[in-house]
Design a protein around this motif. Structure first.
Motif, short mmCIF file in Angstrom:
data_model
loop_
_atom_site.label_atom_id
_atom_site.label_comp_id
_atom_site.label_asym_id
_atom_site.label_seq_id
_atom_site.Cartn_x
_atom_site.Cartn_y
_atom_site.Cartn_z
N ILE A 104 0.83 -1.21 0.00
CA ILE A 104 0.00 0.00 0.00
C ILE A 104 0.87 1.26 0.00
O ILE A 104 0.64 2.20 -0.76
N SER A 105 1.91 1.27 0.85
CA SER A 105 2.63 2.52 1.12
C SER A 105 3.54 2.96 -0.03
O SER A 105 3.60 4.15 -0.34
N VAL A 106 4.26 2.02 -0.63
CA VAL A 106 5.23 2.44 -1.65
C VAL A 106 4.51 3.06 -2.85
O VAL A 106 4.85 4.18 -3.26
N PRO A 107 3.47 2.38 -3.40
CA PRO A 107 2.75 3.03 -4.51
C PRO A 107 2.15 4.36 -4.08
O PRO A 107 2.17 5.33 -4.84
N LEU A 108 1.63 4.42 -2.84
CA LEU A 108 1.04 5.67 -2.36
C LEU A 108 2.09 6.77 -2.32
O LEU A 108 1.86 7.90 -2.76
N GLY A 109 3.27 6.42 -1.81
CA GLY A 109 4.36 7.39 -1.74
C GLY A 109 4.77 7.86 -3.13
O GLY A 109 5.00 9.04 -3.36
N VAL A 110 4.84 6.91 -4.07
CA VAL A 110 5.21 7.27 -5.45
C VAL A 110 4.16 8.22 -6.02
O VAL A 110 4.49 9.26 -6.59
N LEU A 111 2.90 7.86 -5.81
CA LEU A 111 1.80 8.68 -6.34
C LEU A 111 1.87 10.10 -5.79
O LEU A 111 1.66 11.07 -6.51
N LEU A 112 2.16 10.18 -4.49
CA LEU A 112 2.13 11.50 -3.85
C LEU A 112 3.33 12.38 -4.24
O LEU A 112 3.39 13.53 -3.87
N THR A 113 4.29 11.81 -4.97
CA THR A 113 5.39 12.66 -5.46
C THR A 113 5.21 12.99 -6.93
O THR A 113 6.00 13.74 -7.48
N ARG A 114 4.20 12.40 -7.60
CA ARG A 114 3.96 12.75 -9.01
C ARG A 114 3.30 14.13 -9.03
O ARG A 114 2.47 14.43 -8.17
N PRO A 115 3.65 14.96 -10.01
CA PRO A 115 3.17 16.35 -10.01
C PRO A 115 1.65 16.45 -9.83
O PRO A 115 1.16 17.30 -9.10
N LYS A 131 17.49 13.91 -12.65
CA LYS A 131 16.23 13.65 -13.36
C LYS A 131 16.19 14.43 -14.68
O LYS A 131 15.75 13.91 -15.70
N GLU A 132 16.68 15.67 -14.62
CA GLU A 132 16.72 16.50 -15.84
C GLU A 132 17.59 15.84 -16.91
O GLU A 132 17.21 15.75 -18.07
N ALA A 133 18.76 15.36 -16.48
CA ALA A 133 19.66 14.72 -17.43
C ALA A 133 19.01 13.47 -18.02
O ALA A 133 19.08 13.23 -19.22
N ALA A 134 18.34 12.69 -17.16
CA ALA A 134 17.70 11.46 -17.63
C ALA A 134 16.61 11.79 -18.65
O ALA A 134 16.51 11.15 -19.70
N ALA A 135 15.79 12.81 -18.34
CA ALA A 135 14.74 13.20 -19.27
C ALA A 135 15.35 13.72 -20.57
O ALA A 135 14.88 13.43 -21.66
N GLY A 136 16.44 14.47 -20.42
CA GLY A 136 17.09 15.05 -21.58
C GLY A 136 17.67 14.01 -22.53
O GLY A 136 17.88 14.28 -23.70
N ARG A 187 8.32 6.49 -16.91
CA ARG A 187 8.37 5.20 -16.24
C ARG A 187 9.83 4.75 -16.06
O ARG A 187 10.23 4.27 -15.01
N GLN A 188 10.63 4.96 -17.12
CA GLN A 188 12.05 4.58 -17.03
C GLN A 188 12.76 5.41 -15.97
O GLN A 188 13.59 4.90 -15.23
N ILE A 189 12.43 6.68 -15.92
CA ILE A 189 13.08 7.54 -14.92
C ILE A 189 12.71 7.06 -13.52
O ILE A 189 13.57 6.95 -12.64
N LEU A 190 11.43 6.72 -13.32
CA LEU A 190 11.00 6.24 -12.00
C LEU A 190 11.71 4.94 -11.63
O LEU A 190 12.28 4.82 -10.55
N LEU A 191 11.68 3.98 -12.57
CA LEU A 191 12.19 2.65 -12.23
C LEU A 191 13.71 2.57 -12.22
O LEU A 191 14.30 1.86 -11.42
N GLU A 192 14.36 3.31 -13.13
CA GLU A 192 15.81 3.15 -13.25
C GLU A 192 16.60 4.21 -12.52
O GLU A 192 17.78 4.02 -12.23
N VAL A 193 15.98 5.35 -12.26
CA VAL A 193 16.73 6.42 -11.61
C VAL A 193 16.18 6.69 -10.20
O VAL A 193 16.89 6.54 -9.21
#
Lengths: 217, 373, 216
Positions: C37-48, C115-120, C126-132
């Motif tokens: 429950i908590s990890v997905p919730l935490g991830v969700l709460l950091t998405r813009p 994160k900026e470099a990864a997006a760039g 999804r890749q940024i979330l899972l890999e970075v």
């Protein structure tokens, strides 16, 4: 099931008062003793990284022990036995971890450059502690105090099982007698008190932050 | 080729657009430097090219294709991107960091390994030593190199560089700039380069775009910008020493005079008459191997107290034995040589042989001639 | 209190194994659910898009955490009844906060430059979330899981009060009947289990910290 909280409250006002008083004398003495012991030790540990690591590991280990276990272990020590002495000692031992850690972190995390500059101006280490490290570390230290108070209030209820007549007793007796009103009343009173303490201390915590460090806007 | 047409970025709630109706063309294979004070919109412009920021209006095309037609992630995979903070993934080794985009392209493993080593070598890093290190184990300069290597991993034709050498000390920066310019001569990427440092812009740019408050104030070669600043803003931004800065654009070969009076060892006795015959202000003394070893000026020879015997003249000439520059020496360095050896003239060498002479006057004349153009 | 060796042996060899297993079962189920429950919730709460709910969610969980464990367990009885299930639900309530809080903290701590470099470079969200983001936040998330686990082992002893069994049974039984042998075995094993989880998860935390980050 007959749940009538108002009725329960009215019929047991005297008992509630007695238990609350007992609860608070226990919590208050535990917190005062804890502050007197652990804050100076926490400050002392900032002088020695080696001892800080050792003592912190000990505090951490004690903190891991389930509260019911720790109370039970205290009781088996002949000099302590059932009652307040065991309860007090267990609570003081629990407080070791939040207090020592927060005092240590609070003082240690003060910006090195600030301390360096103070040293450069010729401040003695005692003066640096009093005038810089303590005031700047106060918010963190106070946060430790808040955790200790709220935690001690909660854990103290469990001491009912080693003979303390406090707010935990409603829960204990309610469970034994399957008296739902009693269980709910006991749980509610103690929850409200804990949340209230947490909120009030949380408010004060914001006030002890030195003015210059408060977020602007 | 990158073309921006009337590109505007307006943030909600801001009185002025961050970038205001900007039109700019970056030709293929050139470095275009966007330069200006902070908050002038240069970084915003750069970041709109790979859609890290979406433009509010206008069009951006790369080789005729609008960037808006492409999925942003896919677009970015094809454009090298270097930022000042570098942004190496701290939990990945250097090799893994460089391999990110090749991995996104699903290159086979062996090809990635080969490419990583190739890039490390290209960047002057030892693959054996660097490959499996983590970013925290590298120096600032090394990290910047890895950042550039990572951006070049799949050999993208276009690179966007936002203050790419901004996070290192001045010495390392000069080094990185020189190396990158040398590299660019081979790889010929189309590069948009953002900096706030006008000196870096002059050094790195084939073209310079000077920004002020979201608008393009002047666009041209470094020489054009230094010679004809468009307005007071550009003049102030370049600084009071713009003519000194301009010197960096020129080499000795543009300013020297090939005609020169040479004195063989046996001719040194009648130096003055030879100079008068050749109408020369200065004569270079050669040794038996035809190597120049100093010079004499007519002024010196006409002075009464000057010793006239061959020996004395030889000694006088030898005082200027180091006052020589190469044809490829930048003019500021030639000036330094003149000041250091207290010499009005310097000899110009090519392949070790005397090629010509250059005086302080020649430098001045050259700069002003260009200035007047 | 006089102790008898015989009763001590009964407590340790006959009563303890079942109590330990029940306790472990409660801990494992509760912590597993809490993570899910908590990890997905935490991830969700950091998405813009959901960030604005973060403060509210944390405040609610903070208040929940101020409630004494004994009260939470006790309240489960009238609402959910007796047994392991009510105990797990009760424990779950308070095991969420440390994990949610640390997931959010861990994700927010990942530097914007990375994160900026990864997006760039063209990594998608999804890749940024899972890999970075997740690998870099993982040590902090694990530390939250450790806090939760120790909490569940500890308050889990109180689950015996609502008939869930476990080590608390031996302690409370020992106290009620004045049998120090049961008390020592139950309390001792509880302490050992809790310390074991703390150490094991600390070790895992250390192991999972990427070497490049650990070097700092």
């Amino acid at each position: 099931m007959d749940i009538n909280l108002v009725d329960f409250f009215q019929r047991n006002t005297r008992t509630i008062m007695e238990y609350t008083e007992n609860h608070f004398t226990l919590v208050l003495s535990a917190v005062v003793i804890s502050l007197l012991i652990w804050v100076p030790i926490g400050l002392l540990l900032t002088k020695s990284d080696k001892w800080a690591a050792r003592i912190m590991a000990l505090a951490n280990t004690i903190f891991c022990i389930p509260s019911l276990s720790l109370f039970a272990i205290m009781v088996t020590i002949p000099a302590l036995g059932l009652g307040r002495k065991s309860a007090l000692l267990a609570l003081v031992l629990y407080a070791m971890m939040p207090l020592i850690r927060n005092v240590y972190d609070g003082v240690k995390n003060v910006d090195r450059n600030v301390i360096e500059a103070a040293k450069g101006m010729g401040m003695s280490s005692g003066r640096i502690m009093r005038e810089i490290q303590l005031p700047l570390g106060l918010p963190v230290i106070f946060a430790g105090f808040r955790i200790t108070v709220v935690m001690t209030t909660g854990i103290a209820a469990i001491a009912t099982y080693i003979g303390e007549r406090n707010l935990g007793r409603f829960i204990q007796e309610g469970l034994v007698r399957s008296n739902t009103s009693m269980i709910i009343m006991g749980a509610l009173i103690i929850s409200v008190i804990a949340i209230a303490l947490d909120t009030i201390l949380g408010g004060i915590e914001k006030l002890v932050i030195p003015k210059g460090l408060r977020a602007r806007r | 080729m990158i073309e921006l047409k009337n590109v505007t970025k307006q943030y909600p709630g801001q009185p002025h657009p961050a970038v205001d109706s900007l039109t700019l063309t970056v030709p293929e294979g050139e470095i275009c430097v966007l330069v200006g004070p902070s908050g002038c919109g240069k970084s915003t412009t750069l970041r709109m090219i790979n859609r890290m920021i979406e433009p509010s209006a206008g069009s951006i095309t790369i080789n005729g294709q609008s960037v808006m037609n492409n999925d942003p992630d896919h677009l970015r995979m094809g454009i090298g991107y270097v930022i000042q903070q570098i942004g190496l993934l701290p939990h990945r080794t250097i090799a893994e960091n460089i391999a990110i985009v090749p991995r996104l392209y699903k290159w086979p493993k062996e090809k990635i390994v080969r490419r990583v080593d190739e890039l490390l070598v290209m960047m002057g890093l030892d693959p054996e030593k660097t490959r499996s290190k983590y970013p925290s184990q590298l120096s600032g300069g090394q990290m910047q190199r890895v950042g550039v290597a990572r951006a070049m991993a799949v050999d993208p034709p276009i690179m966007l560089m936002d203050e790419p050498f901004g996070a290192v000390d001045p010495i390392a920066r000069t080094h990185l700039q020189d190396e990158f310019l040398r590299l660019q001569k081979e790889i010929r990427k189309t590069i948009v380069f953002v900096t706030h440092d006008i000196n870096e812009a002059i050094k790195m740019g084939d073209k310079i775009a000077i920004f002020g408050e979201g608008k393009l104030v002047q666009f041209g070669t470094p020489e054009e910008v230094l010679t004809n600043p468009a307005n007071e803003f550009v003049e102030n931004f370049i600084g009071y020493d713009r003519i000194v800065k301009k010197l960096f654009l020129y080499q000795v070969q543009e300013a020297y005079r090939p005609a020169v009076c040479r004195l063989r060892p046996e001719e040194i006795g009648n130096a003055l008459s030879k100079m008068l015959a050749e109408k020369a202000e200065v004569a270079f003394v050669l040794n038996e191997a035809d190597k120049p070893c100093g010079y004499l000026t007519r002024e010196e020879l006409e002075q009464e107290e000057t010793a006239r015997d061959a020996d004395g003249l030889q000694k006088l000439a030898a005082r200027r034995s180091k006052a020589f520059v190469q044809t490829t020496t930048p003019l500021p360095d030639a000036l330094s040589v003149m000041l250091e050896y207290d010499a009005e003239y310097v000899g110009v060498l090519k392949n070790g042989l005397l090629e010509g002479v250059m005086s302080f006057k020649d430098i001045r004349r050259h700069v002003y001639r260009r200035e007047g153009e | 209190m006089k102790m008898s060796w015989e009763r001590f042996q009964i407590a340790l060899f006959e009563k303890a194994p079942e109590a330990v297993l029940t306790h472990l079962l409660i801990v494992v189920i509760t912590v597993a659910l809490a993570i899910l429950i908590s990890v997905p919730l935490g991830v969700l709460l950091t998405r813009p898009r959901y960030r604005k709910f973060g403060v509210v969610a944390l405040n609610i969980l903070n208040i929940l955490n101020a409630i004494p464990g004994m009260a939470v367990i006790a309240l489960a009885l009238p609402i959910l009844g007796l047994g392991i299930k009510p105990a797990v639900v009760a424990l779950l309530f308070q095991s969420l906060l440390p994990i949610v809080r640390n997931t959010i903290a861990g994700l927010l701590e990942v530097s914007a430059d990375v994160k900026e470099a990864a997006a760039g470079m063209g990594m998608n969200q999804r890749q940024i979330l899972l890999e970075v983001e997740m690998p870099l936040a993982m040590p902090i998330i694990l530390s939250g899981i450790r806090t939760s686990t120790v909490y569940v082992v500890s308050v889990g002893t109180l689950a015996a009060l609502i008939g869930a069994g476990g080590l608390g049974n031996m302690i409370i039984g020992g106290l009620a009947l004045f049998m120090p042998e049961y008390l020592i075995v139950g309390a001792g094993l509880g302490a050992i289990m809790s310390i074991f989880f703390d150490r094991a998860l600390s070790y895992l935390e250390y192991k999972i910290t990427p070497p490049g980050v650990r070097a700092n």
